[in-house]
Design an enzyme around this catalytic site. Structure first.
Site, PDB file in Angstrom:
ATOM      1  N   CYS A 139       0.812  -1.229   0.000  1.00  0.00           N
ATOM      2  CA  CYS A 139       0.000   0.000   0.000  1.00  0.00           C
ATOM      3  C   CYS A 139       0.842   1.275   0.000  1.00  0.00           C
ATOM      4  CB  CYS A 139      -0.938   0.017   1.200  1.00  0.00           C
ATOM      5  SG  CYS A 139      -2.184  -1.262   1.082  1.00  0.00           S
ATOM      6  N   ASN A 197      -9.973   0.222  -0.181  1.00  0.00           N
ATOM      7  CA  ASN A 197      -8.506   0.293  -0.205  1.00  0.00           C
ATOM      8  C   ASN A 197      -8.008  -0.238  -1.555  1.00  0.00           C
ATOM      9  OD1 ASN A 197      -5.767  -0.014   0.128  1.00  0.00           O
ATOM     10  ND2 ASN A 197      -5.895  -0.965   2.150  1.00  0.00           N
ATOM     11  N   HIS A 208      -3.162   7.614   2.106  1.00  0.00           N
ATOM     12  CA  HIS A 208      -3.558   6.284   1.624  1.00  0.00           C
ATOM     13  C   HIS A 208      -4.921   5.967   2.227  1.00  0.00           C
ATOM     14  CE1 HIS A 208      -3.846   2.143   0.734  1.00  0.00           C
ATOM     15  NE2 HIS A 208      -3.557   1.720   1.957  1.00  0.00           N
TER      16      HIS A 208
END
Ligand code: ACO
Length: 322
Positions: free
Chosen positions: A113, A279, A249
């Site tokens: 990520c 996500n 993020h």
């Protein structure tokens, strides 16, 4: 002195939207649980015939158009991804082929990520040292293909998509600073099982699935993101009040809110897309940036803080004058 600046952004989300209510029919979960724990309402899921490189290509074309840069002028392609079309070639090479350009470096970066932060760091160094002048930096992921759709603890959290920026050489920053960190010590908290390294061993399995100890990751993410925000501000001799926008993020609204609180930033100054996109790993920051640039919230001259945390463990940030 040469700096790098973001001259255009682009994004791509698959057409298919999967709501929390649809997930209620797949696993034992509820819209309320998912919204309360993560802030997620829906995610986009790639079509069967869509690939990471297809999504990366669409986002890249949008970024090139926004930057008014011709494909032929691109001299470096970096794709952040952990879900490539194949183990090799890299997604970057496939995007290069699909764009019809040759003989420029193209490679992938794998930092889960935090991938886009690592890709931006590397691209920034290329531009600053004269190695490239027009760089495509892309984050693209197809996590729907590595989700165990019977594991409610993970399948509700992720989505597919791609985001891209064009970084160009400029006389002024641009990318003010980048900060990246890794710590392999906690790799068991978040990993994908059943990979090529297991072939021929007793661990061999046909399925590659995300395994996550969400609670522990949550605590480590909040701590690391608070620290990296402080590191970024201190490293540049600026204070919280100098920031125009936080572009984090998009893993969990509670993690985002905790970081915003530490920065004394009201949520009106935070770009949130996790509710719509879930996500999307390396794609989440460039996608969120693209949304806020296109809807007019982020304007030229604004000071942006990007920050991300992911498997590895990895974490990173960038201070960006848009
Ligand atoms: N629906 C309903 N109940 C669920 C679900 C679900 N989808 N998933 C878990 N539960 C249950 C659990 O079984 C548990 O039940 P129990 O108390 O009876 O045992 C209960 O809900 C609480 O579970 P927790 O895991 O403690 O819930 P938490 O509040 O920690 O929220 C979450 C879970 C959303 C995963 C959170 O921990 C999180 O966001 N973690 C961080 C994720 C992240 O940031 N990942 C990093 C990036 S990913 C990457 O790098 C690829």
């Amino acid at each position: 002195m040469t700096f790098a600046r973001i001259s255009g952004t682009g994004g791509y989300l698959p057409e298919r939207v999967m709501t929390n209510h649809e997930l209620e029919t797949i696993v034992d979960t509820s819209d309320e649980w998912i919204r309360d724990r993560s802030g997620i309402r829906q995610r986009h899921i790639a079509a069967d015939n869509e690939t990471t490189s297809d999504m990366a290509l669409s986002a890249a074309r949008e970024a090139l158009a926004a930057a008014k840069v011709e494909v032929a002028d691109i001299d470096l392609i970096i794709v952040a991804t952990t879900t490539p079309d194949r183990v090799f070639p890299s997604v970057a090479c496939t995007v290069q082929r699909k764009l019809g350009i040759h003989d420029i470096p193209a490679f992938d970066i794998h930092a889960a990520c935090s991938g886009f932060m690592f890709a931006l760091d590397v691209a920034n160094r290329f531009v600053k040292t004269g190695g490239a002048s027009n760089v495509l930096v892309i984050g693209a992921e197809i996590y729907s293909r590595i989700l165990d759709w019977s594991d409610r603890a993970t399948c509700v959290l992720f989505g597919d998509g791609a985001g891209a920026v064009v970084l160009q050489a400029a006389e002024e920053a641009g990318i003010v600073s980048t900060h990246i960190h890794s710590n392999g010590k906690h790799e068991e908290l978040l990993y994908v099982s059943g990979s090529v390294g297991d072939r021929g061993t007793e661990r061999q399995s046909d399925a590659a699935f995300i395994k996550m100890r969400g609670n522990e990751i949550f605590r480590k993410a909040v701590a690391a993101l608070g620290n990296i925000a402080r590191e970024t501000l201190a490293g540049n001799g600026i204070t919280k009040s100098d920031l125009s926008w936080l572009v984090p993020h998009q893993a969990n609204l509670r993690i985002i809110s905790a970081t915003a609180k530490k920065l004394c930033l009201p949520m009106e100054r935070v770009v949130v897309t996790v509710d719509q996109h879930a996500n999307t790993s390396s794609a989440s920051i460039p996608l969120a940036l693209d949304v806020a640039v296109r809807d007019g919230r982020i304007k030229r001259g604004d000071l942006l803080l990007f920050e991300a945390f992911g498997a590895g463990l990895t974490w990173g940030s960038a201070l960006v004058k848009y």
